[in-house]
Write a protein that holds these residues in place. Structure first.
Motif, PDB file in Angstrom:
ATOM      1  N   THR A 109      17.611   5.998 -27.088  1.00 34.41           N
ATOM      2  CA  THR A 109      17.252   7.360 -27.495  1.00 34.41           C
ATOM      3  C   THR A 109      18.383   8.292 -27.122  1.00 34.41           C
ATOM      4  OG1 THR A 109      15.493   9.032 -27.404  1.00 34.41           O
ATOM      5  CG2 THR A 109      16.097   7.979 -25.326  1.00 34.41           C
ATOM      6  N   GLU A 110      18.471   9.419 -27.824  1.00 30.33           N
ATOM      7  CA  GLU A 110      19.509  10.388 -27.498  1.00 30.33           C
ATOM      8  C   GLU A 110      19.024  11.806 -27.755  1.00 30.33           C
ATOM      9  OE1 GLU A 110      23.055  10.474 -29.856  1.00 30.33           O
ATOM     10  OE2 GLU A 110      22.006  10.111 -31.746  1.00 30.33           O
ATOM     11  N   SER A 111      19.595  12.717 -26.989  1.00 26.51           N
ATOM     12  CA  SER A 111      19.363  14.147 -27.165  1.00 26.51           C
ATOM     13  C   SER A 111      20.525  14.718 -27.958  1.00 26.51           C
ATOM     14  CB  SER A 111      19.255  14.828 -25.802  1.00 26.51           C
ATOM     15  OG  SER A 111      19.357  16.227 -25.938  1.00 26.51           O
ATOM     16  N   LEU A 112      20.226  15.506 -28.971  1.00 28.72           N
ATOM     17  CA  LEU A 112      21.257  16.098 -29.816  1.00 28.72           C
ATOM     18  C   LEU A 112      21.392  17.591 -29.517  1.00 28.72           C
ATOM     19  CD1 LEU A 112      22.505  14.034 -31.749  1.00 28.72           C
ATOM     20  CD2 LEU A 112      20.072  13.549 -31.485  1.00 28.72           C
ATOM     21  N   GLN A 113      22.515  18.140 -29.847  1.00 29.97           N
ATOM     22  CA  GLN A 113      22.736  19.572 -29.646  1.00 29.97           C
ATOM     23  C   GLN A 113      22.798  20.302 -30.981  1.00 29.97           C
ATOM     24  OE1 GLN A 113      22.397  20.149 -26.451  1.00 29.97           O
ATOM     25  NE2 GLN A 113      22.382  17.924 -26.244  1.00 29.97           N
ATOM     26  N   ALA A 114      22.108  19.743 -31.976  1.00 27.75           N
ATOM     27  CA  ALA A 114      22.039  20.367 -33.290  1.00 27.75           C
ATOM     28  C   ALA A 114      20.681  20.073 -33.907  1.00 27.75           C
ATOM     29  CB  ALA A 114      23.152  19.843 -34.196  1.00 27.75           C
ATOM     30  N   VAL A 115      20.196  21.006 -34.711  1.00 25.79           N
ATOM     31  CA  VAL A 115      18.906  20.833 -35.378  1.00 25.79           C
ATOM     32  C   VAL A 115      19.036  19.855 -36.541  1.00 25.79           C
ATOM     33  CG1 VAL A 115      17.089  22.002 -36.667  1.00 25.79           C
ATOM     34  CG2 VAL A 115      18.113  23.117 -34.677  1.00 25.79           C
ATOM     35  N   HIS A 116      20.082  20.012 -37.336  1.00 26.37           N
ATOM     36  CA  HIS A 116      20.360  19.098 -38.449  1.00 26.37           C
ATOM     37  C   HIS A 116      21.585  18.268 -38.068  1.00 26.37           C
ATOM     38  CE1 HIS A 116      18.200  22.030 -41.412  1.00 26.37           C
ATOM     39  NE2 HIS A 116      17.372  21.355 -40.651  1.00 26.37           N
ATOM     40  N   ALA A 117      21.372  17.292 -37.202  1.00 27.39           N
ATOM     41  CA  ALA A 117      22.491  16.547 -36.617  1.00 27.39           C
ATOM     42  C   ALA A 117      22.891  15.329 -37.425  1.00 27.39           C
ATOM     43  CB  ALA A 117      22.131  16.126 -35.189  1.00 27.39           C
ATOM     44  N   PHE A 118      21.976  14.777 -38.231  1.00 23.42           N
ATOM     45  CA  PHE A 118      22.271  13.534 -38.939  1.00 23.42           C
ATOM     46  C   PHE A 118      21.366  13.439 -40.161  1.00 23.42           C
ATOM     47  CE2 PHE A 118      19.489  12.814 -35.270  1.00 23.42           C
ATOM     48  CZ  PHE A 118      18.308  12.469 -35.915  1.00 23.42           C
ATOM     49  N   PRO A 119      21.794  12.679 -41.187  1.00 24.26           N
ATOM     50  CA  PRO A 119      20.966  12.507 -42.380  1.00 24.26           C
ATOM     51  C   PRO A 119      19.954  11.377 -42.203  1.00 24.26           C
ATOM     52  CG  PRO A 119      23.075  11.459 -42.708  1.00 24.26           C
ATOM     53  CD  PRO A 119      23.137  12.103 -41.353  1.00 24.26           C
ATOM     54  N   VAL A 120      18.849  11.487 -42.912  1.00 23.91           N
ATOM     55  CA  VAL A 120      17.873  10.405 -43.010  1.00 23.91           C
ATOM     56  C   VAL A 120      17.600  10.184 -44.495  1.00 23.91           C
ATOM     57  CG1 VAL A 120      16.808  10.835 -40.765  1.00 23.91           C
ATOM     58  CG2 VAL A 120      15.906  12.002 -42.794  1.00 23.91           C
ATOM     59  N   ALA A 121      17.275   8.947 -44.845  1.00 26.78           N
ATOM     60  CA  ALA A 121      17.036   8.620 -46.249  1.00 26.78           C
ATOM     61  C   ALA A 121      15.753   7.817 -46.376  1.00 26.78           C
ATOM     62  CB  ALA A 121      18.210   7.831 -46.824  1.00 26.78           C
ATOM     63  N   GLY A 122      14.977   8.144 -47.403  1.00 31.88           N
ATOM     64  CA  GLY A 122      13.703   7.477 -47.624  1.00 31.88           C
ATOM     65  C   GLY A 122      13.867   6.070 -48.163  1.00 31.88           C
ATOM     66  N   GLU A 123      12.879   5.214 -47.836  1.00 30.14           N
ATOM     67  CA  GLU A 123      12.818   3.859 -48.370  1.00 30.14           C
ATOM     68  C   GLU A 123      11.422   3.626 -48.926  1.00 30.14           C
ATOM     69  OE1 GLU A 123      14.028   0.897 -45.590  1.00 30.14           O
ATOM     70  OE2 GLU A 123      16.037   1.741 -45.311  1.00 30.14           O
ATOM     71  N   GLY A 124      11.301   2.590 -49.770  1.00 33.88           N
ATOM     72  CA  GLY A 124      10.000   2.255 -50.318  1.00 33.88           C
ATOM     73  C   GLY A 124       9.408   3.406 -51.101  1.00 33.88           C
ATOM     74  N   ARG A 125       8.215   3.834 -50.732  1.00 33.59           N
ATOM     75  CA  ARG A 125       7.532   4.910 -51.460  1.00 33.59           C
ATOM     76  C   ARG A 125       8.299   6.236 -51.400  1.00 33.59           C
ATOM     77  NH1 ARG A 125       1.999   5.280 -48.155  1.00 33.59           N
ATOM     78  NH2 ARG A 125       2.501   3.106 -47.669  1.00 33.59           N
ATOM     79  N   PHE A 126       9.237   6.355 -50.429  1.00 33.98           N
ATOM     80  CA  PHE A 126      10.007   7.591 -50.306  1.00 33.98           C
ATOM     81  C   PHE A 126      11.459   7.401 -50.755  1.00 33.98           C
ATOM     82  CE2 PHE A 126       6.580   8.176 -47.183  1.00 33.98           C
ATOM     83  CZ  PHE A 126       6.070   9.385 -47.637  1.00 33.98           C
ATOM     84  N   ALA A 127      11.713   6.328 -51.481  1.00 28.85           N
ATOM     85  CA  ALA A 127      13.069   6.051 -51.963  1.00 28.85           C
ATOM     86  C   ALA A 127      13.586   7.235 -52.778  1.00 28.85           C
ATOM     87  CB  ALA A 127      13.078   4.787 -52.810  1.00 28.85           C
ATOM     88  N   GLY A 128      14.816   7.599 -52.538  1.00 25.66           N
ATOM     89  CA  GLY A 128      15.422   8.714 -53.248  1.00 25.66           C
ATOM     90  C   GLY A 128      15.289  10.043 -52.529  1.00 25.66           C
TER      91      GLY A 128
END
Length: 650
Positions: free
Chosen positions: A512-531
């Motif tokens: 686990t990690e603590s970030l110093q930004a609200v939008h620190a990294f991208p996430v991408a959907g898979e399966g039913r959330f693909a795209g």
């Protein structure tokens, strides 16, 4: 339904009283709230009680059909008491004694406080016992507000040591083992060696600090329960309430426990205060109302509703025409069934000169007067609907110990547990879905979806109830920093996070990690959330999946193999795990999926427009509330700026 104003007759020339009461009747009041700050007027000298002023007020109220809420006056001790017993005063963390002045300057562990409070309360309740105009008794005022929930005096120090002695049955070895005091050579030979967790170099033991948080809460709850017992002994059958301030989840007191022995939880509702540039967002005011309703899981009262600008030393934002009236409708929509405005008339002297009332000190009826009058006349038509309980299928659950744990070790400078709760809440608010905000001790039966944001303390009994909820077909939403610590605020040895939930959620936290930004990294959907794509930040758990469905995955260079959001099916139930602080849009998408799975009806409306159904068989209404300072709509219903419309549906 009581509708009225907060009145402070002791602050005005007695010659004004009759005209004031006539004006209140003209306003449409059927109740007034008095007495909560008038200890000196009731007891100018020790043991000499004089309630004649309030006798006259109550007699005048009776002539006009006004019921009365009487407050015990202990929130503001008299000068003679502080002079005679300076030890009653609380102390700051640096050891400075708080001076007489302001309010709530007493120490909750002072025997002198208990002694003199009992005398004035017994005398007061005995005097007014049997008075039919007294509809309710209010205990003190806004317990724990404005820093009064903390005291570092020698009495509190001894009481804290005694609290720990009782907790560990006098065995200092058990405390040392439980708290891990071997770290930094903090082992104690006796309970008298235990310090207060005041400022030091670096920080105190986290387990000791959590015990201090629990002790602070107990100190206030004990004084609350003491007053409640006194009133019940002296006036059996009396209706007893307390007026809780805003920001309850920030306090060093568990308001859900404080409310336990009350008949009614009341709330002092200020969507804007002092130097705020603008009021709280609509979903934030709604969250606070639902939190107060959740203290006892029943309808509540508003004992201070805003109408004019508010502020002590800094003058506040003036609610726009119709805006404060709109907040009153919102309160009713969320479970309020009696409401009093603060205050009848603004003060000309004292610390609250800039807390404007329905009337200002010019004593002239103006816009605010007519707004209150029209609200009282309108809402009375829907009294039967307002008395019905609010029905919710969604609950957001909080835990006092977990919130305290984050106060002790924030872990991320950006982590705001309440903000994360409100972000989840907003996803339902925007779809006009009612939500209960409840303590962990509350029953989970009847809900279809339960959310546990950042419940960092793992408690076995609660977790068993959660598992039963899921097995019965409920949908559970866990978040990052959930079930990380044990009940002593330590990290359990040999356990992987989420402790006690790994099998239920189908995931383990690898790192686990603590970030110093609200939008620190991208996430991408898979399966039913693909795209679908989004962002996460603040904190993130690297999720290793055993038998859960991956809904979103991290999409940055180092951690792409880990899941960010998962879901595991359990028969008719399901468990979601949100491994990071997701952006608002992605949170809304996921909660929309939860609502669809749970079969919970949603209602479309423009942003900032609430649609709420209130009532039951006797009367049911649909309330349309526009929080915007411009026209907006809900379907075919068009609303003007800050307009509220109530339509009967049966």
């Amino acid at each position: 339904m009581l509708l009225g104003v907060d009145y402070y007759p002791e602050q005005w020339d007695p010659a004004l009283m009759e005209a004031d009461l006539d004006t209140m009747a003209e306003l449409g009041c059927n109740g007034i709230r008095i007495g909560e700050f008038a200890w000196h007027r009731m007891e100018r000298e020790e043991g000499v009680y004089d309630f004649s002023l309030f006798d006259r007020v109550i007699a005048g109220a009776k002539e006009r059909g006004l019921k009365v809420i009487l407050g015990t006056p202990t929130a503001a001790i008299p000068a003679w008491l502080a002079h005679k017993h300076p030890e009653i005063l609380s102390e700051f963390e640096d050891g400075r004694k708080r001076v007489f002045g302001g309010r709530h300057v007493y120490c909750f562990n002072s025997p002198v406080l208990y002694e003199y409070s009992e005398k004035i309360i017994r005398a007061m309740v005995s005097h007014f016992r049997g008075e039919e105009q007294v509809a309710a008794w209010q205990v003190d005022n806004e317990f724990g507000h404005e820093g009064s929930d903390m005291c570092f005096c020698p009495r509190c120090h001894r009481a804290f040591q005694d609290y720990l002695r009782e907790k560990f049955s006098g065995d200092i070895g058990r405390l040392n083992e439980a708290y891990g005091t071997v770290f930094w050579s903090q082992e104690y030979n006796c309970f008298e060696e235990i310090p207060l967790p005041a400022e030091t170099i670096t920080t105190h033991n986290p387990a000791l600090r959590l015990s201090w948080e629990r002790f602070r809460s107990k100190s206030i709850v004990d004084f609350m329960d003491f007053q409640v017992r006194l009133i019940r002994e002296t006036a059996p059958g009396a209706l007893i309430l307390h007026d809780f301030p805003g920001g309850g989840l920030d306090k060093h007191v568990d308001y859900s426990r404080a409310a336990k022995n009350l008949d009614v939880a009341a709330y002092n509702h200020y969507p804007v205060w002092g130097g705020q540039k603008e009021p709280l967002a609509p979903h934030e005011t709604a969250f606070e109302l639902d939190y107060v309703r959740g203290l006892k899981r029943q309808n509540f009262w508003i004992t201070e509703a805003i109408m004019g600008a508010q502020g002590h030393d800094v003058t506040g934002y003036l609610p726009r025409p119709g805006q404060a009236k709109m907040w009153s409708y919102q309160a009713m929509a969320h479970g309020c069934d009696s409401l009093f405005y603060f205050r009848y008339r603004g003060a000309s002297k004292g610390a609250e000169q800039f807390c404007y009332g329905i009337l200002d000190v010019d004593n002239v009826r103006g816009r605010k007067f007519w707004e209150v009058q029209s609200f009282f006349a309108d809402i009375r038509k829907y009294e039967r609907a307002m008395k019905a309980p609010v029905e919710s299928f969604v609950a957001i659950v909080y835990d006092y110990d977990s919130l305290a744990s984050f106060r002790i070790q924030r872990q991320s400078v950006l982590l705001d547990c309440h903000g994360e709760m409100k972000k989840l809440y907003k996803a339902f608010f925007d779809r006009n879905v009612p939500v209960d905000v409840i303590p962990a001790e509350a029953c989970l039966a009847g809900y279809r979806a339960v959310l546990l944001p950042q419940m960092i303390i793992a408690k076995q009994g609660f977790q068993e109830r959660v598992k039963q909820f899921v097995c019965a077909g409920g949908t559970l939403v866990l978040t990052y920093r959930n079930a990380v610590k044990d009940t002593d605020n330590n990290l359990p040895f040999g356990e992987r996070v989420p402790v006690g939930y790994r099998e239920l959620a189908g995931v383990s936290v690898a790192e686990t990690e603590s970030l110093q930004a609200v939008h620190a990294f991208p996430v991408a959907g898979e399966g039913r959330f693909a795209g679908k794509t989004g962002y996460g930040g603040i904190f993130r758990d690297m999720l290793e999946v055993s038998d859960a469905e991956v809904l979103y995955r991290y999409k940055d260079a180092f951690y792409g193999r880990y899941a960010a959001v998962t879901r595991k099916q359990h028969g008719r139930g399901a468990v979601y795990y949100l491994g990071c602080a997701l952006d608002e849009a992605t949170t809304a998408v996921l909660m929309g999926q939860v609502l669809e799975e749970c079969g919970i009806e949603t209602t479309l409306s423009d942003e900032g427009v609430e649609v709420v159904v209130r009532g039951g068989r006797e009367q049911c209404v649909r309330m349309f509330i526009n929080h915007n300072g411009f026209p907006a709509s809900a379907g075919e219903v068009e609303l003007g700026a800050f307009e509220c419309r109530v339509e009967e549906t049966t």
